[in-house]
Design an enzyme around this catalytic site. Structure first.
Site, PDB file in Angstrom:
ATOM      1  N   SER A 283      41.311  48.176  29.154  1.00 40.11           N
ATOM      2  CA  SER A 283      40.832  47.599  30.401  1.00 40.11           C
ATOM      3  C   SER A 283      39.307  47.704  30.563  1.00 40.11           C
ATOM      4  O   SER A 283      38.558  47.026  29.863  1.00 40.11           O
ATOM      5  CB  SER A 283      41.569  48.266  31.571  1.00 40.11           C
ATOM      6  N   LYS A 308      44.287  45.190  27.189  1.00 40.85           N
ATOM      7  CA  LYS A 308      44.645  44.905  28.590  1.00 40.85           C
ATOM      8  C   LYS A 308      43.547  44.074  29.229  1.00 40.85           C
ATOM      9  O   LYS A 308      42.451  44.574  29.468  1.00 40.85           O
ATOM     10  CB  LYS A 308      44.851  46.188  29.391  1.00 40.85           C
ATOM     11  N   GLN A 312      44.360  43.449  38.442  1.00 42.86           N
ATOM     12  CA  GLN A 312      45.319  43.659  39.537  1.00 42.86           C
ATOM     13  C   GLN A 312      44.594  43.822  40.874  1.00 42.86           C
ATOM     14  O   GLN A 312      43.513  44.396  40.928  1.00 42.86           O
ATOM     15  CB  GLN A 312      46.175  44.907  39.294  1.00 42.86           C
TER      16      GLN A 312
END
Length: 527
Positions: A283, A308, A312
């Site tokens: 991420s 990733k 979100q």
């Protein structure tokens, strides 16, 4: 013209209605719950059923859209916000007892006189020892609201009786920079474990410390950094990338493209830079590594990152719970989305890392295959890849040749921690007098035969019989871990990394590239 707009509006409304039919969705769910409430043979827990339903729905979307209870949100936020309310100790549960490994400087435990080596026997007059004691028990009983008081009974080796302490809980910092120090007279090192609210302040302090030592090159260690705040990742990348360059952009079905650009002059826009990553880097770590790679700002070394690339956003419920719903994807400056596929379901998605090991990817670069459709080019024309994590410029295989079964048993049985905790209790004052700081310890402390035998004896007691061949294979690793663990107990967490770097193969290779400038410019100017 009015009729035309009316037709367009009607068509759009009908299209939306076709996509969303409440009779088949929320009305149906509401009625199913009502049927259960009125007709099921036993009483039902409607709250639990609702939560299960939401979780199952999110599982059908992607692996990173999740439901979180109010307590889970609080725990997750504590890790990223950089503090929690507690007593300010680092602990380990050894032989069913809570052992204080370190006391946070300036925290409430240090204020009342608790020391490393103390054992917590009772908490608020309740027994805090035994087989039922675990990390959850400690968190539940020692953490609490700032200003509240917890009473603990301490067993200290130098005292015959238990010592009673009343500790007023306070804000305790959680650090995201594990270590920052000079690897060589010219190479600085910073290790970051997460991207939280305090990361940039900690990084700024780390760079200021390195500047006093006049560092010229930097190794940024993002291995096993699982991510955190997107904003923090952008701010960190901004320290290395020139003004107005796109660091990352996000885009989704209902989210327009948004560019995150570099701002004012960063703290290290020039000078050789290496970023270390591995399969645990995800991420936010991938945002930083991807931007540095795309602009040919530095070398990315290690192994392919997690993959990733989904963003979100939290959507809250009235009871304090929330769902973190994927709303967009993020893309590196060259247009790469590094999110790996998840169409075969969550279980398969999370087994992918195990499959990398099984297929030999962690030890052999040739086992990694990317289709041509995932090829991108950096500013300098170098080939990089998307769709499955950040592939490093320099692949460093996982080296397991020194890890014997004897070493693994020592690790699994927690022998290092148990031995060091007991040894430091008995010898702390002598050690601190003999080695006043980590510099003196590194230069002068060696493991002698009698010390080594004490370790073997302790391992035997814990259930790990001595294995001569296994020790020979892993001797350097075992003894370095012992020295590093001892240094951490005496001088703090950063000291562990200073010692362990002696056997960190990936870090040593990065240092070699910087010291010899071996192929460094070649990789950054491959037009």
């Amino acid at each position: 013209m009015k009729h035309f707009f009316f037709i367009i509006f009607t068509f759009s409304f009908l299209l939306l209605a076709a996509q969303h039919d409440p009779i088949k969705t929320e009305d149906k769910f509401r009625r199913a719950l009502q049927y259960m409430r009125l007709n099921y043979v036993d009483s039902i827990d409607e709250v639990k059923l609702t939560e299960v339903a939401i979780k199952k729905m999110l599982e059908e979307l992607d692996p990173h859209s999740v439901y979180m209870s109010a307590d889970e949100i609080k725990q997750a936020n504590e890790q990223l916000k950089g503090n929690f309310d507690g007593i300010g100790v680092q602990f380990q549960i050894i032989r069913d007892t809570i052992n204080v490994i370190d006391v946070i400087s300036g925290g409430p435990s240090e204020t009342v006189g608790i020391r490393a080596g103390d054992k917590i026997i009772n908490i608020d007059k309740k027994n805090a020892t035994g087989k039922s004691i675990n990390n959850a028990f400690v968190m539940k009983n020692l953490r609490g609201v700032k200003g509240s008081v917890v009473n603990v009974d301490i067993k200290r080796p130098s005292e015959k009786e238990l010592l009673e302490f009343s500790i007023t809980r306070d804000k305790i910092p959680i650090y995201s920079v594990d270590a920052s120090y000079m690897l060589t007279p010219k190479i600085g090192y910073v290790k970051i474990n997460k991207f939280g609210e305090t990361t940039m302040r900690e990084f700024s302090d780390a760079i200021s410390k390195l500047e006093k030592s006049k560092f010229e090159s930097l190794i940024l260690d993002l291995r096993n950094n699982g991510g955190g705040y997107l904003k923090t990742a952008v701010e960190l990348a901004d320290q290395f990338i020139p003004k107005n360059k796109v660091i990352v952009y996000t885009e989704g079905r209902n989210e327009k493209r948004y560019d995150y650009n570099a701002t004012s002059k960063g703290s290290f826009e020039k000078g050789n830079l290496i970023v270390l990553i591995n399969e645990g880097s995800a991420s936010a770590s991938e945002i930083v590594a991807g931007a540095i790679q795309d602009y040919d700002r530095g070398l990315v070394m290690g192994r392919r990152s997690f993959g990733k690339g989904l963003v979100q956003r939290p959507f809250s419920f009235i009871d304090g719970s929330a769902m973190r719903l994927t709303v967009s994807r993020y893309y590196t400056p060259s247009g790469r989305c590094i999110q790996r596929p998840y169409g075969d379901g969550n279980e398969d998605y999370y087994k992918e890392l195990a499959k990398r090991l099984e297929h030999g990817e962690l030890s052999n670069q040739d086992s990694i295959k990317f289709p041509d459709s995932l090829k991108y080019k950096t500013n300098a024309g170098r080939i990089v890849y998307g769709g499955g994590g950040i592939m490093p410029d320099i692949f460093i295989p996982m080296d397991t040749t020194g890890y014997s079964e004897y070493y693994k048993k020592l690790f699994r049985k927690n022998v290092y921690s148990i031995f060091i905790a007991d040894y430091v209790i008995q010898h702390r004052e002598r050690l601190m007098a003999e080695y006043k700081n980590i510099g003196e310890f590194k230069a002068n402390f060696t493991i002698k035969d009698d010390f080594r035998q004490l370790f073997f004896d302790e391992a035997e007691k814990i259930g790990v019989p001595f294995d001569e061949e296994g020790f020979k294979q892993s001797a350097k690793i075992i003894e370095t871990i012992i020295r590093a663990s001892l240094a951490r107990s005496l001088y703090g967490n950063e000291s562990y990394y200073e010692i362990i770097s002696e056997i960190d193969n990936e870090l040593l290779i990065a240092v070699e590239y910087l010291e010899k400038n071996k192929n460094f410019k070649k990789y950054l100017n491959n037009n």
